[in-house]
Structures are given as structure tokens and as C-alpha cells.
Design a protein around this motif. Structure first.
Motif, PDB file in Angstrom:
ATOM      1  N   ALA A  67       0.816  -1.210   0.000  1.00  0.00           N
ATOM      2  CA  ALA A  67       0.000   0.000   0.000  1.00  0.00           C
ATOM      3  C   ALA A  67       0.857   1.270   0.000  1.00  0.00           C
ATOM      4  O   ALA A  67       0.419   2.302  -0.490  1.00  0.00           O
ATOM      5  CB  ALA A  67      -0.927   0.002   1.212  1.00  0.00           C
ATOM      6  N   ASP A  68       2.078   1.186   0.525  1.00  0.00           N
ATOM      7  CA  ASP A  68       2.929   2.373   0.610  1.00  0.00           C
ATOM      8  C   ASP A  68       3.982   2.421  -0.495  1.00  0.00           C
ATOM      9  O   ASP A  68       4.996   3.094  -0.372  1.00  0.00           O
ATOM     10  CB  ASP A  68       3.591   2.439   1.986  1.00  0.00           C
ATOM     11  CG  ASP A  68       4.480   1.236   2.268  1.00  0.00           C
ATOM     12  OD1 ASP A  68       4.389   0.246   1.513  1.00  0.00           O
ATOM     13  OD2 ASP A  68       5.264   1.300   3.223  1.00  0.00           O
ATOM     14  N   GLU A  69       3.749   1.713  -1.618  1.00  0.00           N
ATOM     15  CA  GLU A  69       4.697   1.698  -2.722  1.00  0.00           C
ATOM     16  C   GLU A  69       4.036   2.160  -4.019  1.00  0.00           C
ATOM     17  O   GLU A  69       2.823   2.116  -4.174  1.00  0.00           O
ATOM     18  CB  GLU A  69       5.223   0.275  -2.959  1.00  0.00           C
ATOM     19  CG  GLU A  69       6.058  -0.268  -1.835  1.00  0.00           C
ATOM     20  CD  GLU A  69       6.485  -1.697  -2.093  1.00  0.00           C
ATOM     21  OE1 GLU A  69       7.465  -2.104  -1.448  1.00  0.00           O
ATOM     22  OE2 GLU A  69       5.868  -2.407  -2.898  1.00  0.00           O
ATOM     23  N   PHE A  70       4.871   2.611  -4.958  1.00  0.00           N
ATOM     24  CA  PHE A  70       4.411   2.925  -6.304  1.00  0.00           C
ATOM     25  C   PHE A  70       5.537   2.613  -7.273  1.00  0.00           C
ATOM     26  O   PHE A  70       6.693   2.503  -6.882  1.00  0.00           O
ATOM     27  CB  PHE A  70       3.986   4.404  -6.430  1.00  0.00           C
ATOM     28  CG  PHE A  70       5.144   5.365  -6.437  1.00  0.00           C
ATOM     29  CD1 PHE A  70       5.636   5.865  -7.632  1.00  0.00           C
ATOM     30  CD2 PHE A  70       5.742   5.769  -5.253  1.00  0.00           C
ATOM     31  CE1 PHE A  70       6.700   6.754  -7.639  1.00  0.00           C
ATOM     32  CE2 PHE A  70       6.806   6.649  -5.256  1.00  0.00           C
ATOM     33  CZ  PHE A  70       7.295   7.146  -6.457  1.00  0.00           C
ATOM     34  N   THR A  71       5.206   2.459  -8.530  1.00  0.00           N
ATOM     35  CA  THR A  71       6.201   2.222  -9.572  1.00  0.00           C
ATOM     36  C   THR A  71       6.325   3.487 -10.406  1.00  0.00           C
ATOM     37  O   THR A  71       5.336   3.976 -10.959  1.00  0.00           O
ATOM     38  CB  THR A  71       5.791   1.043 -10.470  1.00  0.00           C
ATOM     39  OG1 THR A  71       5.608  -0.115  -9.658  1.00  0.00           O
ATOM     40  CG2 THR A  71       6.857   0.757 -11.512  1.00  0.00           C
ATOM     41  N   CYS A  72       7.530   4.007 -10.495  1.00  0.00           N
ATOM     42  CA  CYS A  72       7.774   5.231 -11.255  1.00  0.00           C
ATOM     43  C   CYS A  72       7.566   4.956 -12.739  1.00  0.00           C
ATOM     44  O   CYS A  72       8.040   3.945 -13.269  1.00  0.00           O
ATOM     45  CB  CYS A  72       9.196   5.735 -11.000  1.00  0.00           C
ATOM     46  SG  CYS A  72       9.613   7.218 -11.960  1.00  0.00           S
TER      47      CYS A  72
END
Length: 98
Positions: A67-72
Motif C-alpha cells: 500500500a505504501d509503494e508505487f512504480t515510477c
């Protein structure tokens, strides 16, 4: 390098002749040391010290998106939400890529 100022000096013609002869001999020396070797064949001959790893398989466990990650969208690295710089057109970009 020390220079002997008392040594007899050579004319320009003698120096160019010496230089040509030296260059020819250097070129022949360099070519004689070359060996045609296929890199693939050379790599097959290498053995790892210790154990035979030829039958080993690499297993990787892929974790689901947290939940606290994203992919650039630019560098395609998974980053923590604290590294989020902006969202353009529904795509997230990290602070390193903006």
C-alpha cells in the motif's frame, strides 16, 4: 628522464629513418602477440571454485504491491510513497525523475 647533452646529435633524416624502423618493429611485435579466441569458448572453460552450480536454479519470490509503494513511470523502479513527486496523466513519477 635524463638527457645527455654531450651525445652526438642526429640529423632530421636519421631521426625519421630511426623512427620508421622503430615503428615497423613495434607494429610487428604487437601483431605477433594477438590471438584469435572466441569469447564464448573461453567462457565455457572457466570453472567456479568450490562447487558445480550448473544444475542450480534461481528462485525468486515476487511480493504483491504494498500500500505504501508505487512504480515510477520513468525509471520503472518500485519506490516508497515518500519518494512520489507528482502524478501526471494517471502516472506516478519519483523525485529522482522529475
Amino acid at each position: 628522464m635524463a638527457t645527455d647533452y654531450d651525445a652526438p646529435r642526429k640529423s632530421d633524416e636519421e631521426m625519421s629513418e630511426d623512427s620508421l624502423e622503430e615503428l615497423k618493429s613495434r607494429r610487428n611485435d604487437k601483431q605477433s602477440g594477438q590471438v584469435d579466441e572466441d569469447e564464448v569458448e573461453a567462457a565455457e572453460a572457466f570453472e567456479l571454485p568450490g562447487a558445480d552450480l550448473s544444475h542450480e536454479e534461481l528462485t525468486v519470490r515476487v511480493l504483491p504491491r504494498q500500500a505504501d509503494e508505487f512504480t515510477c513511470a520513468s525509471c520503472f523502479l518500485v519506490k516508497h510513497r515518500s519518494q512520489l513527486a507528482e502524478t501526471r496523466g494517471g502516472l506516478d513519477y519519483c523525485v529522482d525523475c522529475v
